[in-house]
Structures are given as structure tokens and as C-alpha cells.
Scaffold this active site. Structure first.
Site, PDB file in Angstrom:
ATOM      1  N   ALA A 108       0.842  -1.192   0.000  1.00 37.55           N
ATOM      2  CA  ALA A 108       0.000   0.000   0.000  1.00 37.55           C
ATOM      3  C   ALA A 108       0.881   1.248   0.000  1.00 37.55           C
ATOM      4  O   ALA A 108       2.054   1.204   0.344  1.00 37.55           O
ATOM      5  CB  ALA A 108      -0.913   0.002   1.219  1.00 37.55           C
ATOM      6  N   MET A 109       0.274   2.386  -0.368  1.00 40.67           N
ATOM      7  CA  MET A 109       0.992   3.665  -0.400  1.00 40.67           C
ATOM      8  C   MET A 109       0.060   4.770   0.074  1.00 40.67           C
ATOM      9  O   MET A 109      -1.091   4.828  -0.342  1.00 40.67           O
ATOM     10  CB  MET A 109       1.486   3.953  -1.826  1.00 40.67           C
ATOM     11  CG  MET A 109       2.313   5.208  -1.938  1.00 40.67           C
ATOM     12  SD  MET A 109       3.820   5.131  -0.922  1.00 40.67           S
ATOM     13  CE  MET A 109       4.169   6.860  -0.704  1.00 40.67           C
ATOM     14  N   GLU A 110       0.607   5.662   0.939  1.00 41.66           N
ATOM     15  CA  GLU A 110      -0.224   6.619   1.668  1.00 41.66           C
ATOM     16  C   GLU A 110      -0.371   7.974   0.991  1.00 41.66           C
ATOM     17  O   GLU A 110      -0.420   9.021   1.652  1.00 41.66           O
ATOM     18  CB  GLU A 110       0.354   6.825   3.075  1.00 41.66           C
ATOM     19  CG  GLU A 110       1.688   7.560   3.149  1.00 41.66           C
ATOM     20  CD  GLU A 110       2.917   6.679   3.082  1.00 41.66           C
ATOM     21  OE1 GLU A 110       4.005   7.124   3.468  1.00 41.66           O
ATOM     22  OE2 GLU A 110       2.775   5.515   2.648  1.00 41.66           O
ATOM     23  N   ASN A 111      -0.489   8.037  -0.330  1.00 38.40           N
ATOM     24  CA  ASN A 111      -0.674   9.318  -1.001  1.00 38.40           C
ATOM     25  C   ASN A 111      -1.819  10.094  -0.346  1.00 38.40           C
ATOM     26  O   ASN A 111      -2.860   9.525  -0.008  1.00 38.40           O
ATOM     27  CB  ASN A 111      -1.011   9.104  -2.484  1.00 38.40           C
ATOM     28  CG  ASN A 111      -0.062   8.135  -3.144  1.00 38.40           C
ATOM     29  OD1 ASN A 111       1.109   8.404  -3.331  1.00 38.40           O
ATOM     30  ND2 ASN A 111      -0.585   6.955  -3.478  1.00 38.40           N
TER      31      ASN A 111
ATOM     32  N   HIS B 285      -2.749   1.736   9.165  1.00 37.83           N
ATOM     33  CA  HIS B 285      -1.379   2.224   8.979  1.00 37.83           C
ATOM     34  C   HIS B 285      -1.339   3.345   7.941  1.00 37.83           C
ATOM     35  O   HIS B 285      -0.761   4.418   8.189  1.00 37.83           O
ATOM     36  CB  HIS B 285      -0.481   1.063   8.547  1.00 37.83           C
ATOM     37  CG  HIS B 285       0.953   1.446   8.324  1.00 37.83           C
ATOM     38  ND1 HIS B 285       1.923   1.279   9.288  1.00 37.83           N
ATOM     39  CD2 HIS B 285       1.578   2.004   7.256  1.00 37.83           C
ATOM     40  CE1 HIS B 285       3.087   1.700   8.813  1.00 37.83           C
ATOM     41  NE2 HIS B 285       2.895   2.144   7.578  1.00 37.83           N
ATOM     42  N   GLU B 286      -1.936   3.109   6.779  1.00 36.06           N
ATOM     43  CA  GLU B 286      -1.872   4.109   5.718  1.00 36.06           C
ATOM     44  C   GLU B 286      -2.657   5.363   6.087  1.00 36.06           C
ATOM     45  O   GLU B 286      -2.247   6.484   5.748  1.00 36.06           O
ATOM     46  CB  GLU B 286      -2.378   3.524   4.396  1.00 36.06           C
ATOM     47  CG  GLU B 286      -1.638   2.274   3.928  1.00 36.06           C
ATOM     48  CD  GLU B 286      -0.117   2.433   3.889  1.00 36.06           C
ATOM     49  OE1 GLU B 286       0.367   3.554   3.624  1.00 36.06           O
ATOM     50  OE2 GLU B 286       0.591   1.440   4.126  1.00 36.06           O
TER      51      GLU B 286
ATOM     52  N   HIS C  58      -0.682   7.603   8.434  1.00 37.97           N
ATOM     53  CA  HIS C  58       0.368   8.371   7.752  1.00 37.97           C
ATOM     54  C   HIS C  58      -0.099   9.785   7.396  1.00 37.97           C
ATOM     55  O   HIS C  58       0.736  10.653   7.104  1.00 37.97           O
ATOM     56  CB  HIS C  58       0.802   7.658   6.469  1.00 37.97           C
ATOM     57  CG  HIS C  58       1.966   6.738   6.645  1.00 37.97           C
ATOM     58  ND1 HIS C  58       3.117   7.099   7.322  1.00 37.97           N
ATOM     59  CD2 HIS C  58       2.186   5.467   6.196  1.00 37.97           C
ATOM     60  CE1 HIS C  58       3.978   6.091   7.299  1.00 37.97           C
ATOM     61  NE2 HIS C  58       3.434   5.092   6.631  1.00 37.97           N
TER      62      HIS C  58
ATOM     63  N   GLU D  93       7.913   5.748   9.435  1.00 39.22           N
ATOM     64  CA  GLU D  93       7.489   4.351   9.367  1.00 39.22           C
ATOM     65  C   GLU D  93       7.502   3.679  10.737  1.00 39.22           C
ATOM     66  O   GLU D  93       6.562   2.970  11.098  1.00 39.22           O
ATOM     67  CB  GLU D  93       8.355   3.575   8.371  1.00 39.22           C
ATOM     68  CG  GLU D  93       8.171   3.997   6.925  1.00 39.22           C
ATOM     69  CD  GLU D  93       6.748   3.855   6.415  1.00 39.22           C
ATOM     70  OE1 GLU D  93       5.916   3.208   7.076  1.00 39.22           O
ATOM     71  OE2 GLU D  93       6.460   4.412   5.333  1.00 39.22           O
TER      72      GLU D  93
END
Length: 569
Positions: A69-72, A104-105, A108, A127
Site C-alpha cells: 500500500a501507499m499513503e498518497n 497504517h496508511e 500516515h 514508518e
């Protein structure tokens, strides 16, 4: 893409639109992820006073995304394995992992986006802190903090300790890198989270919250460093944490050795530290004391601050000899060993059955199991070598004081083969596997009747609940414990009986958790269980109906089957 919409009302009364996108065929599996996001948003408000700052939050889940996953900002991107869930295709572990990663994301947004890193060397700042936050969220929201701590430490002591001991060992804030991809390690993430947890242990949760408040007040909208975070924690609490800062530049796993004396009511505990740091680290060591005769706790959890190479701590006014429960809740990412190198199995047995700290109670049982398995490997065992293990197992199996089924399940489970490998100098995989199976078989035969009774009681309780699938702490724990019982019952050596029981469990499973537990056992059966094995493989594949996430489980179980000709198959 198809999508699912919902809303969340923030603590200030603002309505936030939540939109989850995925392939049209997957939209029906998005509901749990949506609920997980709303729980995470509420938890962050309640725990840290952090409110979402925009009016829209988007999540996109696609099968082709090659990371987790990525937190954009307001557009989190996920692989479908981290978002999609339903009872037929997803195990309890999948559900809990989805909740953790969604949290988690989202977390962020504040620890990573609004306050971000000055440079890549500070990656653990966002992180490590965010992993700690997602661990706290998962444990508290599901009311299973001790279980979550056990799960977390299994990863730290496993992959992270191996990283510390290998050629790629590095501190959580490295000094250099060849490729940025190399920074995404268990050390930066998992050990980084343990460093953050030590702040919480040293300062206490109220002190940690004060530090977080000051951190956001000072640095909202800024790109900062690990030193800025440490300064906020120190200044908010009026303490000097400069010595603690050495953790950021120290690689490897520190070792704490301990010894003790007791005389005329005075218990003295000596602790020594050894690490790759040129100067001593500040290590929080949580300890409690149990009466040696009764097992009653006589000194509750106290956090000692080990600041020198060697320190002695006094506990006066005790009525009798005591057993130390050291490093409670795994208060620091270190290895703990007795100074003389000898494990006192009688003390471990008391801790495994009476310790008030859930983590140390589990850990003591693991050490007892490990000791017995190592004796088998080293050919030091005899018919009485597993007596301590049997006594501890029996007590845990019947102890009515354990109200959490997940805690009981973990306490009854033997150390993994990889954990045992970490305790030997020369790793012999077949010897480790055979020794573990030997001890497990001894337990299974000793308690076969009690295990079957317990299994049947849990089966009846689950059936009485009806067909409604629940992912709450009680339901997850019940399934976990029942599957541990099944595993032991299938280890007694009676292949025909084991195949029949596992097949019944497999065919009657109402969700993936129970189905997968039985399938894992069936794929390792041979002899009289061979037919059951082949039938299960065919049925699991047919039931998957081409679902890639389910087929991944089908492949994984067979790849890890315990059969001598597995590679040929």
C-alpha cells in the site's frame, strides 16, 4: 473501476466522504475495509486528538499494484490482498491484516504527510512511528493487546533479529545507502516501532501523548528529523533523552545478561548490557517479582532504566525468595540471557503458569518448550525430559483463569522451526523438524482425551452462535484455539484417525480460517491419509473458483507441506 461510498463525521462535526475503488467484481468485498478506516479515524481522534483534515478520502485497490500500500494524501493505493475480504475467501489473519494496513496508511496522514521526513535517512521517523501506531490501534480496538504484542515480537525476534545478525545489519537511521529500496527493511519498520514503544515505556502513555502533542504543534507542515521527535518527547516531559538517542545509530541486537541474589529479605538484580554502541544505551527493563513458593506476585511491574554497562537494582522488604519476571511486555528489543548461561526450568514453569504479564507468561512457556526440543536435538533427552513441558501444557490447557482463547492458543503452541533455529549454533533443518514433532506427539498422546473434549466443546459453542460470521476478539480467539487443538489431535501418530478428523473439520468449515487450518494439516498427510490429502487438494481448488487470493493460499499450503517427496510432487 467500481466503488463503494460511505461517510465519517469527525470530532468537530465535519462530514468526510469515503470512497473505495476496485475492479467491479471486487466491490462486494470492500465493506470490511471501509469499516476498518472508520475505526482508525475514530481511534486516532480518541487516542491522539488527530482529526482528518480534508473532506474526501479515497482508497484504490487494484490487483496489479506491486506493493502492499501507499499513503498518497487522500488517495491511498493498495494491492487487493490488503483490502478485499469476505468469510469464504479470507481468513481471520487476512481480516486483521487488512484492518492493520488500512489503519497504517490512514495514520500516515499525520505521521508521514502533514509531518514528513527531511530526507530518506529519516525514514524510520514516519514508518517506525506509524507501525507503532497501527500496532496500538489493532491491539486496543480488538481488545487483544497481549495477543498483538506476542504477534509483533514474533516478527521482531524472527526476521528483524536475523537482519541484525546478518551482513545487511544496519541501525534504524542508516548513514548511507546504494539504492533507496534498501531502506524498506524490518529494521527501519519493526525495530523502529520498538524504539518508539520504548519512549512510551519510559515516559508512560500520558507522557508519550504530551510528546506527540508538542511534536505536531512544533512541526505540522514541516519536513523534520528523528532528532526533532526526540527533542519534542524530552521537552514535553522535562527529561534528558540524549542517551536514548544512541539507539538511532546502533545496529545489531543488544544483549542483556542478568544474575541475582537474595539475602535477609533483600533481592538484588544485576543487569549488564552489551551492544555495538561505543557507549551504554538507555534500556527500559520492565520487571515484576513472584513469590518462589506460591507464585503470587509480590512486586508489580516496575520499569528499571539500565543506563550503565552494569547496574544492580535493590528490592528490599521481601518475605521470601522470589522469581524475577524480566523484560515484561518485551520492554526493549534485546536478547535476555542468564549470566551463567543456565536456564532454570523450575522458575520458567512457575512463570509459565502464574505470571501476571501475558507476554512473559507466553514467553516462559516458549522457553520451556524450546529447552525440551533442544534436548531432543542434542540427544540429551530421555523418557522424563518432557515432564516439565507436559506439566506446563496441562496447566495451561485446564487453567480457568485464562479468559482469552487467543492467549491460551499461543501459550499451547510450540516454538516455530525458525525460532528453534535461532537458538542453535549449527542449523540442521531435518533434526529441528523431527525434534519438534517428537515433543508435539508426546503432548498429543498425553492429553489426547482432554484435547478432544476441549475441541468438541468449542465446536459446540461455535455452532451455537449460528452462521453469522464475526471478526471480534472472542470469535477470532475461539477459532484460533480450536484449530490449535485440531493440530495436536492430528499429531498423535494415528494417520487414519487424523485424516478423518481433519476432513470433517475441512468439510464443515463455514469460513476460510477453519478451512485453511484443516487444509494445512491434510496436505502433509501420507499413508492412510493420502486419499484425504488428494481429495482436499481437489476440493480446495474447485472451491477457489479461480479467485487469485484463494489460489495463492492453495499453492502456499502445498509448497510448505511436510512430506519427504514434496519437491517431486
Amino acid at each position: 473501476l467500481g466503488h463503494l461510498e460511505d461517510t465519517f463525521t469527525t470530532m468537530s462535526g465535519r462530514k468526510v466522504e469515503l470512497r473505495f475503488y476496485s475492479e467491479h467484481k471486487n466491490v462486494s468485498k470492500l465493506n470490511y475495509a471501509v469499516g476498518s478506516l472508520k475505526r482508525a479515524m475514530k481511534w486516532d481522534e480518541d487516542t491522539f486528538g488527530l482529526e482528518y483534515d480534508l473532506d474526501l478520502f479515497n482508497v484504490v485497490a487494484v490487483e496489479s499494484f506491486n506493493m502492499g500500500a501507499m499513503e498518497n494524501k487522500s488517495l491511498n493505493v493498495f494491492n487487493t490482498s490488503c483490502v478485499l475480504a469476505d468469510p469464504v475467501t479470507s481468513s481471520d489473519a487476512n481480516y486483521l491484516n487488512i484492518e492493520r494496513i488500512i489503519g497504517h496508511e490512514y495514520f500516515h496522514n499525520w505521521t508521514g504527510n502533514r509531518v514528513t521526513c527531511r530526507d530518506w535517512f529519516q525514514l524510520t521517523l514516519k514508518e517506525g512511528l506509524t507501525v507503532f501506531r497501527d500496532q496500538q490501534f489493532s491491539g486496543q480496538i480488538n481488545k487483544c493487546e497481549a495477543v498483538k504484542r506476542i504477534q509483533t515480537v514474533l516478527v521482531v525476534r524472527g526476521p528483524q533479529y536475523k537482519e541484525d545478525a546478518g551482513p545487511m545489519s544496519h541501525p534504524i537511521r542508516p548513514d548511507s545507502y546504494i539504492a533507496m529500496d534498501n531502506f524498506y527493511t524490518n529494521t527501519v519498520y519493526r525495530k523502529g516501532a520498538e524504539i518508539i514503544r520504548m519512549y512510551d515505556t519510559i515516559l508512560g502513555s500520558p507522557g508519550f501523548r504530551k510528546g506527540m502533542d508538542l511534536y505536531f504543534k512544533r512541526h505540522d507542515g514541516c519536513a523534520v528529523t528523528c532528532d526533532d521527535f526526540l527533542a519534542a518527547m524530552a521537552d514535553a516531559n522535562g527529561v534528558d533523552l540524549s542517551q536514548f538517542g544512541r539507539w538511532y545509530s546502533t545496529s545489531g541486537t543488544p544483549v542483556i545478561t542478568y544474575s541475582s541474589t537474595f539475602d535477609k529479605g533483600l533481592y538484588q538484580l544485576s543487569l549488564s548490557q552489551n551492544s555495538r554502541s561505543d557507549e551504554p544505551l538507555l534500556i527500559p527493563v520492565a520487571i515484576g517479582l513472584l513469590d518462589k513458593e506460591t507464585g503470587e506476585e509480590v512486586v508489580p511491574t516496575t520499569v528499571l532504566q539500565l543506563k550503565e554497562c552494569t547496574q544492580t537494582f535493590d528490592f528490599p522488604g521481601l518475605k521470601g525468595a522470589v522469581i524475577p519476571s524480566i523484560l515484561r511486555n518485551f520492554s526493549a528489543p534485546v536478547k535476555l540471557v542468564p549470566s551463567d548461561g543456565k536456564v532454570d526450568e523450575s522458575d520458567l514453569a512457575v512463570l509459565a503458569s502464574r505470571d501476571t504479564d501475558g507476554f512473559n507468561r507466553w514467553d516462559s512457556a516458549q522457553k520451556l518448550y524450546e529447552t525440551a526440543i533442544l534436548k531432543v536435538i542434542n540427544k540429551e533427552s530421555n523418557d522424563n525430559s518432557v515432564d516439565g513441558v507436559l506439566e506446563t501444557f496441562g496447566h495451561t490447557l485446564k487453567d480457568e483463569g485464562i479468559s482469552d482463547d487467543s492467549i491460551r492458543a499461543y501459550a499451547l503452541t510450540l516454538p516455530s522451526e525458525s525460532a528453534i533455529a535461532g537458538a542453535v549454533t549449527i542449523i540442521d533443518p531435518p533434526a529441528i523438524r523431527n525434534a519438534r514433532k517428537h515433543v508435539k506427539k508426546a503432548i498429543a498422546n498425553k492429553f489426547k482425551g482432554e484435547l478432544l473434549d476441549a475441541y468438541n466443546k468449542l465446536t459446540a459453542a461455535i455452532e451455537a452462535d449460528g452462521d453469522t460470521f464475526k471478526v471480534d476478539g472472542t470469535s477470532v480467539g475461539r477459532r484460533h484455539l480450536r484449530n490449535v487443538y485440531l493440530s495436536y489431535l492430528c499429531s498423535s501418530g494415528d494417520e487414519k484417525e487424523a485424516a478423518a478428523l481433519a476432513t470433517k473439520h475441512f468439510n464443515s468449515a463455514t469460513g476460510m480460517t477453519d478451512k485453511l487450518a484443516a487444509f494445512n494439516l491434510l496436505v502433509s498427510m501420507s499413508g492412510e491419509g493420502e486419499g484425504a490429502r488428494e481429495d482436499a487438494i481437489q476440493k480446495f481448488y474447485k472451491d477457489a473458483n479461480g479467485d487469485p487470493l484463494v489460489l495463492n493460499k492453495w499453492f502456499a499450503c502445498q509448497a510448505s507441506a511436510d512430506l519427504p517427496d514434496e519437491l517431486d510432487r
